[in-house]
Design a protein around this motif. Structure first.
Motif, PDB file in Angstrom:
ATOM      1  N   LEU A  38       0.853  -1.187   0.000  1.00  0.00           N
ATOM      2  CA  LEU A  38       0.000   0.000   0.000  1.00  0.00           C
ATOM      3  C   LEU A  38       0.888   1.235   0.000  1.00  0.00           C
ATOM      4  CD1 LEU A  38      -2.568   1.745   0.450  1.00  0.00           C
ATOM      5  CD2 LEU A  38      -2.278   1.314   2.911  1.00  0.00           C
ATOM      6  N   ALA A  39       0.675   2.128  -0.955  1.00  0.00           N
ATOM      7  CA  ALA A  39       1.407   3.386  -1.022  1.00  0.00           C
ATOM      8  C   ALA A  39       0.458   4.539  -0.693  1.00  0.00           C
ATOM      9  CB  ALA A  39       2.014   3.585  -2.408  1.00  0.00           C
ATOM     10  N   VAL A  40       0.780   5.289   0.356  1.00  0.00           N
ATOM     11  CA  VAL A  40       0.025   6.487   0.717  1.00  0.00           C
ATOM     12  C   VAL A  40       0.889   7.669   0.304  1.00  0.00           C
ATOM     13  CG1 VAL A  40      -1.091   7.763   2.580  1.00  0.00           C
ATOM     14  CG2 VAL A  40      -1.012   5.256   2.656  1.00  0.00           C
ATOM     15  N   MET A  41       0.482   8.372  -0.731  1.00  0.00           N
ATOM     16  CA  MET A  41       1.357   9.329  -1.394  1.00  0.00           C
ATOM     17  C   MET A  41       0.819  10.763  -1.332  1.00  0.00           C
ATOM     18  SD  MET A  41       4.096   7.769  -2.614  1.00  0.00           S
ATOM     19  CE  MET A  41       4.201   6.816  -1.083  1.00  0.00           C
ATOM     20  N   PRO A  42       1.727  11.760  -1.416  1.00  0.00           N
ATOM     21  CA  PRO A  42       1.355  13.171  -1.294  1.00  0.00           C
ATOM     22  C   PRO A  42       1.129  13.830  -2.646  1.00  0.00           C
ATOM     23  CG  PRO A  42       3.719  13.005  -1.248  1.00  0.00           C
ATOM     24  CD  PRO A  42       3.194  11.598  -1.467  1.00  0.00           C
ATOM     25  N   TRP A  43       0.683  15.077  -2.581  1.00  0.00           N
ATOM     26  CA  TRP A  43       0.323  15.819  -3.781  1.00  0.00           C
ATOM     27  C   TRP A  43       1.489  16.590  -4.394  1.00  0.00           C
ATOM     28  CZ3 TRP A  43       1.894  20.546  -2.418  1.00  0.00           C
ATOM     29  CH2 TRP A  43       1.836  20.891  -1.062  1.00  0.00           C
ATOM     30  N   ASN A  44       2.586  16.804  -3.660  1.00  0.00           N
ATOM     31  CA  ASN A  44       3.577  17.780  -4.136  1.00  0.00           C
ATOM     32  C   ASN A  44       4.356  17.312  -5.366  1.00  0.00           C
ATOM     33  OD1 ASN A  44       4.771  15.928  -2.332  1.00  0.00           O
ATOM     34  ND2 ASN A  44       6.407  17.343  -1.796  1.00  0.00           N
ATOM     35  N   PHE A  45       4.673  16.028  -5.436  1.00  0.00           N
ATOM     36  CA  PHE A  45       5.247  15.447  -6.658  1.00  0.00           C
ATOM     37  C   PHE A  45       4.343  14.276  -7.028  1.00  0.00           C
ATOM     38  CE2 PHE A  45       8.773  17.655  -4.670  1.00  0.00           C
ATOM     39  CZ  PHE A  45       9.376  18.296  -5.737  1.00  0.00           C
ATOM     40  N   PRO A  46       3.186  14.552  -7.605  1.00  0.00           N
ATOM     41  CA  PRO A  46       2.138  13.537  -7.708  1.00  0.00           C
ATOM     42  C   PRO A  46       2.458  12.357  -8.609  1.00  0.00           C
ATOM     43  CG  PRO A  46       1.520  15.538  -8.886  1.00  0.00           C
ATOM     44  CD  PRO A  46       2.752  15.866  -8.107  1.00  0.00           C
ATOM     45  N   PHE A  47       3.403  12.511  -9.520  1.00  0.00           N
ATOM     46  CA  PHE A  47       3.830  11.376 -10.343  1.00  0.00           C
ATOM     47  C   PHE A  47       5.100  10.738  -9.769  1.00  0.00           C
ATOM     48  CE2 PHE A  47       0.658  12.886 -13.120  1.00  0.00           C
ATOM     49  CZ  PHE A  47       0.402  11.906 -14.067  1.00  0.00           C
ATOM     50  N   TRP A  48       6.105  11.556  -9.485  1.00  0.00           N
ATOM     51  CA  TRP A  48       7.398  11.026  -9.057  1.00  0.00           C
ATOM     52  C   TRP A  48       7.296  10.194  -7.784  1.00  0.00           C
ATOM     53  CZ3 TRP A  48      11.884   9.197  -9.797  1.00  0.00           C
ATOM     54  CH2 TRP A  48      12.861   9.178  -8.808  1.00  0.00           C
ATOM     55  N   GLN A  49       6.578  10.676  -6.786  1.00  0.00           N
ATOM     56  CA  GLN A  49       6.508   9.933  -5.527  1.00  0.00           C
ATOM     57  C   GLN A  49       5.933   8.542  -5.753  1.00  0.00           C
ATOM     58  OE1 GLN A  49       7.915  11.367  -3.070  1.00  0.00           O
ATOM     59  NE2 GLN A  49       7.334  13.500  -2.793  1.00  0.00           N
ATOM     60  N   VAL A  50       5.006   8.423  -6.672  1.00  0.00           N
ATOM     61  CA  VAL A  50       4.379   7.129  -6.932  1.00  0.00           C
ATOM     62  C   VAL A  50       5.310   6.205  -7.705  1.00  0.00           C
ATOM     63  CG1 VAL A  50       2.434   5.949  -8.020  1.00  0.00           C
ATOM     64  CG2 VAL A  50       2.076   8.149  -6.863  1.00  0.00           C
ATOM     65  N   PHE A  51       5.935   6.732  -8.746  1.00  0.00           N
ATOM     66  CA  PHE A  51       6.770   5.860  -9.571  1.00  0.00           C
ATOM     67  C   PHE A  51       8.047   5.416  -8.860  1.00  0.00           C
ATOM     68  CE2 PHE A  51       3.925   7.123 -12.918  1.00  0.00           C
ATOM     69  CZ  PHE A  51       3.887   5.994 -13.729  1.00  0.00           C
ATOM     70  N   ARG A  52       8.570   6.232  -7.953  1.00  0.00           N
ATOM     71  CA  ARG A  52       9.774   5.795  -7.250  1.00  0.00           C
ATOM     72  C   ARG A  52       9.461   4.656  -6.286  1.00  0.00           C
ATOM     73  NH1 ARG A  52      11.362  10.880  -3.250  1.00  0.00           N
ATOM     74  NH2 ARG A  52      10.107  10.233  -1.460  1.00  0.00           N
ATOM     75  N   PHE A  53       8.198   4.483  -5.917  1.00  0.00           N
ATOM     76  CA  PHE A  53       7.771   3.294  -5.174  1.00  0.00           C
ATOM     77  C   PHE A  53       7.389   2.159  -6.116  1.00  0.00           C
ATOM     78  CE2 PHE A  53       3.251   2.016  -5.124  1.00  0.00           C
ATOM     79  CZ  PHE A  53       3.358   0.787  -4.484  1.00  0.00           C
TER      80      PHE A  53
END
Length: 453
Positions: free
Chosen positions: A125-140
């Motif tokens: 489960l990834a709980v991700m923020p809005w500030n880098f909405p693509f990068w934070q997700v793809f690095r996980f």
């Protein structure tokens, strides 16, 4: 509950999405688990082909995604394109390197043969923020999927369009159905996801407040977590620093993403001998930034992601000024939507919000110190420990000082940044665990010992 996509530059409501019901969430998790049972058996070669295709899809849609970020959370277009490119790079990095990173390690023991294997575990489960909405997700997602795991994403509620677009990247790249899914839910439903027996681990990027909640629940369920939380990075300027370079790069480091970055120069700790000269150059650079519509190619500073966040930032500025800080630049809302101008606070002392709190916006705190020893004390006089930088033309001295900065990453003569090749994470209330590099891909695998007589 509805998830709203709002343009922070205009206040316009772009689109509304219905929150998924608890039953819908449970069904998706079951579908993702079913997908995992097949995905875990795929070869690295199969995963590589698909992940490289995801990088292609990202690049093909870079302009679309940059506009989406600009409209949904205010990121200037040029930075949005750069973010999408970085996502493509991390996909390629793990596509090309995962097999070697996770190759079995032969170790000597009393066995005839013994080795360590790295096995996938299931749903992350990834709980991700809005500030880098693509990068934070793809690095996980890139390392998780390449390791044979699968993922569900609970994205920040103010970037629903980005959340759905990311899921579609994997679908259009040809990944099997349900290997990566987006859960359109608010924070109240996160605990139920963590509790689900098919969810094996959680990764969160966000505030220390959010991190504590998710870590507490995950700990109660005995599930592994990785936490990348807030930061208040020191930017130490010594008397032999190249002041022109430090002032220019300090401005970039402080105002990237309109100042909304965990890993950013925030506390500018400058030795007395060059304090006045540095502040003069730094103020000139900060004042020269162009603030405006994030969809305008010339914009360098867009709005804050939400108006309430902008007002929270301003409240911190006001409280610091009331306690004795001086405003050298900015310091007042721009007067429309969620815009806040580049701001510099001086005469900052212990006890003020500017000294101890994270300022998530284009506000720089400058602190005068006597020498390198006092600079190091101030740098470490914080609960945070994400990043830091040291500026000096004596590289050996810079490296020696960097070793004493309490942070997950320290850069000498460079602004702190994430790089797929280097581990990323913090200490203290900035979190624990690491993302990126070969360290990141091993966070959510079963490190299994195999002993054979």
């Amino acid at each position: 509950m509805a998830l709203e996509s709002l343009n922070p530059a205009t206040g316009e409501l772009l689109e509304t999405f219905n929150e998924m019901s608890s039953e819908e969430v449970q069904t998706i998790i079951e579908d993702v688990h079913t997908a995992y049972l097949d995905w875990r058996t795929t070869s690295f070669a199969q995963r590589k082909t698909l992940m490289l295709k995801a990088a292609e899809v990202l690049r093909q849609r870079a302009d679309t995604f940059a506009t989406m970020m600009a409209q949904e959370m205010g990121k200037p277009l040029v930075e949005g394109r750069a973010e999408v490119e970085k996502c493509a790079v991390v996909c390629e990095y793990y596509a090309n390197g995962a097999e070697q990173m996770l190759a079995p390690e032969v170790l000597e023991s009393d066995a005839g043969k013994s080795y360590v294997a790295f096995r996938s575990q299931g749903i992350i489960l990834a709980v991700m923020p809005w500030n880098f909405p693509f990068w934070q997700v793809f690095r996980f997602a890139a390392p998780a999927l390449m390791a044979g795991n699968v993922g569900v994403l609970k994205h920040a509620s103010n970037v629903p369009r980005c959340a759905l677009a990311i899921e579609k990247v994997f679908v259009d790249a040809g990944f099997p159905a349900d290997v990566f899914r987006t859960l359109m839910i608010g924070s109240a439903k996160v605990n139920a996801v963590i509790e689900h027996p098919y969810v094996v681990a959680t990764t969160l990027t966000g505030s220390d407040i959010a991190g504590r909640k998710v870590a507490e629940k995950s700990g109660a369920m005995l599930k592994k977590t990785v936490m990348e939380l807030g930061g208040s990075d020191p930017f130490i300027v010594l008397e032999d620093a190249d002041l022109d370079d430090a002032a220019a790069m300090g401005t970039k480091g402080r105002c990237l993403n309109s100042g909304q970055s965990c890993i950013a120069a925030k506390r500018f700790i400058v030795v007395d001998a060059v304090y006045d000269a540095f502040v003069e150059k730094f103020t000139a650079h900060m004042a020269a930034l162009t603030m405006g519509d994030p969809c305008d190619e010339s914009t360098q500073i867009g709005p804050q992601a939400r108006e309430d966040l902008m007002m929270e930032l301003h409240g911190q500025v006001q409280a610091s000024v009331a306690a004795g800080a001086s405003v050298l630049l900015g310091g007042e809302p721009a007067g429309k939507a969620a815009f806040y101008p580049p701001t510099i606070l001086a005469n900052v002392a212990k006890g003020m919000p500017a000294y101890s709190e994270e300022f998530f916006g284009p506000v720089a705190i400058v602190i005068r110190v006597k020498d390198a020893e006092e600079a190091l004390f101030v740098a470490n006089d914080t609960e945070f420990g994400l990043g830091g930088s040291v500026w000096t033309q004596d590289v050996a001295k810079g490296e020696q000082l960097a070793a004493q900065v309490r942070a997950g990453a320290v850069f000498v003569n460079g602004i702190v940044k994430s790089d797929p090749r280097l581990p990323f994470g913090g200490v203290g209330i900035s979190g624990f665990g690491r993302e990126l590099s070969h360290y990141g891909i091993k966070e959510f695998v079963n490190i299994q010992t195999v002993w054979i007589k």
